[in-house]
Write a protein that holds these residues in place. Structure first.
Motif, PDB file in Angstrom:
ATOM      1  N   VAL A  14      -7.899   2.019  -9.152  1.00  0.00           N
ATOM      2  CA  VAL A  14      -7.248   2.962  -9.595  1.00  0.00           C
ATOM      3  C   VAL A  14      -5.875   3.103  -9.740  1.00  0.00           C
ATOM      4  N   THR A  15      -5.214   3.090  -8.420  1.00  0.00           N
ATOM      5  CA  THR A  15      -3.981   3.202  -8.343  1.00  0.00           C
ATOM      6  C   THR A  15      -2.979   2.228  -9.017  1.00  0.00           C
ATOM      7  N   TYR A  16      -3.339   0.747  -8.664  1.00  0.00           N
ATOM      8  CA  TYR A  16      -2.691  -0.288  -9.343  1.00  0.00           C
ATOM      9  C   TYR A  16      -3.018  -0.426 -10.814  1.00  0.00           C
ATOM     10  N   GLY A  17      -4.250   0.099 -11.131  1.00  0.00           N
ATOM     11  CA  GLY A  17      -4.598   0.022 -12.563  1.00  0.00           C
ATOM     12  C   GLY A  17      -3.902   0.906 -13.527  1.00  0.00           C
ATOM     13  N   ASN A  18      -3.756   2.227 -12.915  1.00  0.00           N
ATOM     14  CA  ASN A  18      -2.830   3.087 -13.495  1.00  0.00           C
ATOM     15  C   ASN A  18      -1.133   2.495 -13.904  1.00  0.00           C
ATOM     16  N   GLU A  19      -0.900   1.783 -12.722  1.00  0.00           N
ATOM     17  CA  GLU A  19       0.479   1.209 -12.896  1.00  0.00           C
ATOM     18  C   GLU A  19       0.809   0.304 -13.802  1.00  0.00           C
ATOM     19  N   PHE A  20      -0.525  -0.542 -14.212  1.00  0.00           N
ATOM     20  CA  PHE A  20      -0.751  -1.304 -15.100  1.00  0.00           C
ATOM     21  C   PHE A  20      -0.672  -0.885 -16.396  1.00  0.00           C
ATOM     22  N   SER A 209      -1.529 -16.027   5.621  1.00  0.00           N
ATOM     23  CA  SER A 209      -0.159 -15.348   5.526  1.00  0.00           C
ATOM     24  C   SER A 209      -0.559 -13.962   5.268  1.00  0.00           C
ATOM     25  N   ILE A 210       0.187 -12.863   5.813  1.00  0.00           N
ATOM     26  CA  ILE A 210       0.372 -11.605   5.548  1.00  0.00           C
ATOM     27  C   ILE A 210       0.929 -11.051   4.561  1.00  0.00           C
ATOM     28  N   GLU A 211       1.590 -11.965   3.527  1.00  0.00           N
ATOM     29  CA  GLU A 211       2.302 -11.326   2.411  1.00  0.00           C
ATOM     30  C   GLU A 211       1.570 -10.552   1.638  1.00  0.00           C
ATOM     31  N   ASN A 212       0.256 -10.515   1.411  1.00  0.00           N
ATOM     32  CA  ASN A 212      -0.463  -9.773   0.576  1.00  0.00           C
ATOM     33  C   ASN A 212      -1.144  -8.612   1.077  1.00  0.00           C
ATOM     34  N   HIS A 213      -0.896  -8.414   2.483  1.00  0.00           N
ATOM     35  CA  HIS A 213      -1.323  -7.347   3.105  1.00  0.00           C
ATOM     36  C   HIS A 213      -0.461  -6.179   2.830  1.00  0.00           C
ATOM     37  N   VAL A 214      -0.840  -5.577   1.556  1.00  0.00           N
ATOM     38  CA  VAL A 214       0.263  -4.403   1.072  1.00  0.00           C
ATOM     39  C   VAL A 214      -0.711  -3.108   0.937  1.00  0.00           C
ATOM     40  N   SER A 215      -0.070  -2.054   0.516  1.00  0.00           N
ATOM     41  CA  SER A 215      -0.414  -0.868   0.479  1.00  0.00           C
ATOM     42  C   SER A 215      -1.678  -0.625  -0.368  1.00  0.00           C
ATOM     43  N   LEU A 216      -2.512   0.072  -0.316  1.00  0.00           N
ATOM     44  CA  LEU A 216      -3.378   0.518  -1.224  1.00  0.00           C
ATOM     45  C   LEU A 216      -2.846   1.268  -2.451  1.00  0.00           C
ATOM     46  N   LEU A 217      -1.556   2.247  -1.880  1.00  0.00           N
ATOM     47  CA  LEU A 217      -0.980   2.895  -2.850  1.00  0.00           C
ATOM     48  C   LEU A 217       0.070   2.128  -3.367  1.00  0.00           C
ATOM     49  N   PRO A 218       0.706   2.160  -4.698  1.00  0.00           N
ATOM     50  CA  PRO A 218       1.957   1.473  -5.069  1.00  0.00           C
ATOM     51  C   PRO A 218       3.049   2.155  -4.388  1.00  0.00           C
ATOM     52  N   THR A 219       3.994   1.445  -3.536  1.00  0.00           N
ATOM     53  CA  THR A 219       5.000   1.957  -2.939  1.00  0.00           C
ATOM     54  C   THR A 219       6.153   2.495  -3.617  1.00  0.00           C
ATOM     55  N   ASN A 220       5.960   2.508  -5.076  1.00  0.00           N
ATOM     56  CA  ASN A 220       7.102   3.232  -5.734  1.00  0.00           C
ATOM     57  C   ASN A 220       7.238   4.569  -5.546  1.00  0.00           C
ATOM     58  N   TYR A 221       6.238   5.180  -4.969  1.00  0.00           N
ATOM     59  CA  TYR A 221       6.255   6.583  -4.787  1.00  0.00           C
ATOM     60  C   TYR A 221       6.043   6.991  -3.324  1.00  0.00           C
ATOM     61  N   GLN A 222       6.792   7.887  -2.776  1.00  0.00           N
ATOM     62  CA  GLN A 222       6.859   8.445  -1.551  1.00  0.00           C
ATOM     63  C   GLN A 222       5.696   9.237  -1.259  1.00  0.00           C
ATOM     64  N   ALA A 223       4.717   8.650  -0.850  1.00  0.00           N
ATOM     65  CA  ALA A 223       3.326   9.325  -0.357  1.00  0.00           C
ATOM     66  C   ALA A 223       3.059   9.242   0.978  1.00  0.00           C
ATOM     67  N   ASP A 224       3.934   9.719   1.796  1.00  0.00           N
ATOM     68  CA  ASP A 224       4.104   9.645   3.068  1.00  0.00           C
ATOM     69  C   ASP A 224       2.895  10.314   3.870  1.00  0.00           C
ATOM     70  N   TYR A 225       2.424  11.788   3.369  1.00  0.00           N
ATOM     71  CA  TYR A 225       1.320  12.164   3.958  1.00  0.00           C
ATOM     72  C   TYR A 225      -0.052  11.450   3.577  1.00  0.00           C
ATOM     73  N   ALA A 226      -0.066  10.878   2.531  1.00  0.00           N
ATOM     74  CA  ALA A 226      -1.339  10.402   2.194  1.00  0.00           C
ATOM     75  C   ALA A 226      -1.701   9.105   3.035  1.00  0.00           C
ATOM     76  N   HIS A 227      -0.484   8.205   3.161  1.00  0.00           N
ATOM     77  CA  HIS A 227      -0.630   7.058   4.105  1.00  0.00           C
ATOM     78  C   HIS A 227      -1.061   7.699   5.553  1.00  0.00           C
ATOM     79  N   ARG A 228      -0.443   8.552   6.071  1.00  0.00           N
ATOM     80  CA  ARG A 228      -0.608   8.801   7.448  1.00  0.00           C
ATOM     81  C   ARG A 228      -1.808   9.452   7.679  1.00  0.00           C
ATOM     82  N   ALA A 229      -2.207  10.293   6.789  1.00  0.00           N
ATOM     83  CA  ALA A 229      -3.648  11.001   6.929  1.00  0.00           C
ATOM     84  C   ALA A 229      -5.062   9.785   6.592  1.00  0.00           C
ATOM     85  N   LEU A 230      -4.729   8.847   5.798  1.00  0.00           N
ATOM     86  CA  LEU A 230      -5.703   7.920   5.832  1.00  0.00           C
ATOM     87  C   LEU A 230      -5.822   6.843   6.965  1.00  0.00           C
TER      88      LEU A 230
END
Length: 347
Positions: A14-20, A209-230
């Motif tokens: 959903v998140t990356y799909g919307n960005e696409f 390699s861990i280069e593909n271990h990226v966030s489930l939420l696109p990091t273009n946005y400051q969703a700090d609370y969402a990351h911490r709460a998850l």
């Protein structure tokens, strides 16, 4: 029972799909996202059972060509009264389903599996281990939503108050007596990748390699609370599951059956709130921040300034004290001068 981890793949779709769909996010930036490792997704029509796409890359490109403008995530409880239009497909009771939004229709994408006509047992057929794959294959079946269901989706699009959500989650979960001694994970301030220890190990076997271990939420946005709460909700769920699996108190005695039941009920409560929170994050991750607490000035400076003002105020309130002391001093000086003059002239 903890949530099926398939929600993490739904969230990323959903998140990356919307960005696409909206920002033309290049697939090269996320098609290798590690959350999709060891998973295969097929996309079919629920009525005809025709294969529409054999990979989410093809699925998203097809949606864009059809004019789909947005993806959203919703709780499966909305579909509880819906009748499955295809008896040859069993729709699975996963907590969430995806909806694609085109100009003139909204389509649900629900996990399910085809039912074999010649195998009638209720138990899943178990093939010999050497003939099975370690990959998890899932099929999402599309089903056009009616106007009644579309209206029920509106509640998930209302902008959430993240401050209120944080207060509620703290009261319901993290300040609960059963959460005593729970500590936030050390990585709670980092982007949420959705990879737990067992997932990390599985990924590392095939991809060091861990280069593909990226966030489930696109990091273009400051969703700090969402990351911490998850991070915290998942860690709390694991903490309670440990209590359930090892029902012992600090002194080594077995926890009573009633208390064990209470722990299981609390675990279910965590899952219920977790499910709802995931929906909020999926549909509003761009705004998932708390209102910053603004301190206008340092309390230390304010205290020092207050002391100065208090001294000035006291002087203003007692001017007669200073004036009285000056008058007495002047009178003494005049008396001494008169005495000296009298002595000098022989008076």
């Amino acid at each position: 029972m903890a949530l099926d981890q398939i929600w993490k793949r739904q969230l990323a779709l959903v998140t990356y799909g919307n960005e696409f769909l909206n920002q033309d996010l290049n697939f090269n930036r996320w098609i290798n996202h590690s959350i999709f490792d060891q998973h295969i997704f097929l996309f079919r029509d629920l009525i005809s059972q025709h294969l529409l796409a054999q990979h989410f890359h093809i699925w998203l490109e097809g949606l864009k060509k059809q004019g789909v403008q947005r993806l959203s995530l919703h709780n499966s409880s909305l579909l509880i009264d819906e009748k499955n239009p295809n008896v040859n497909v069993e729709l699975l009771a996963y907590p969430h389903f995806i909806v694609s939004h085109a100009a003139n229709k909204k389509t649900a994408w629900i996990f399910g599996k085809e039912l074999p006509e010649w195998y009638l047992s209720e138990d899943e057929y178990q093939a010999p281990k050497a003939q099975t794959s370690t990959l998890r294959q899932e099929t999402l079946w599309c089903y056009e939503l009616n106007s009644k269901l579309i209206k029920q989706l509106d509640a998930d699009f209302k902008q959430p108050n993240w401050d209120d959500i944080q207060t509620f989650m703290a009261n319901e979960l993290f300040n609960h007596p059963y959460a005593l001694n729970f500590q936030s994970p050390l990585n709670s301030n980092l982007p949420y990748t959705g990879l737990n220890q067992s997932t990390d190990n599985a990924v590392n076997e095939s991809e060091p390699s861990i280069e593909n271990h990226v966030s489930l939420l696109p990091t273009n946005y400051q969703a700090d609370y969402a990351h911490r709460a998850l991070h915290n909700i998942e860690a709390l769920s694991d903490f309670i599951q440990q209590k359930i699996q090892h029902p012992y108190s600090d002194d080594g005695t077995v926890i009573s059956p009633d208390e064990q039941l209470n722990f299981r009920n609390f675990a279910q409560h965590i899952d219920d709130l977790h499910t709802k929170f995931i929906t909020k994050v999926a549909n509003h991750y761009k705004t998932a921040q708390l209102t910053p607490v603004i301190v206008k000035e340092s309390p230390l400076e304010e205290s020092a300034q207050s002391n100065i003002l208090s001294l000035n105020k006291e002087n203003k309130h007692h001017p007669e004290v200073t004036s009285g002391k000056s008058g007495v001093f002047t009178l003494i000086c005049i008396t001494i001068i008169i005495c000296l003059i009298g002595y000098y002239f022989g008076l």
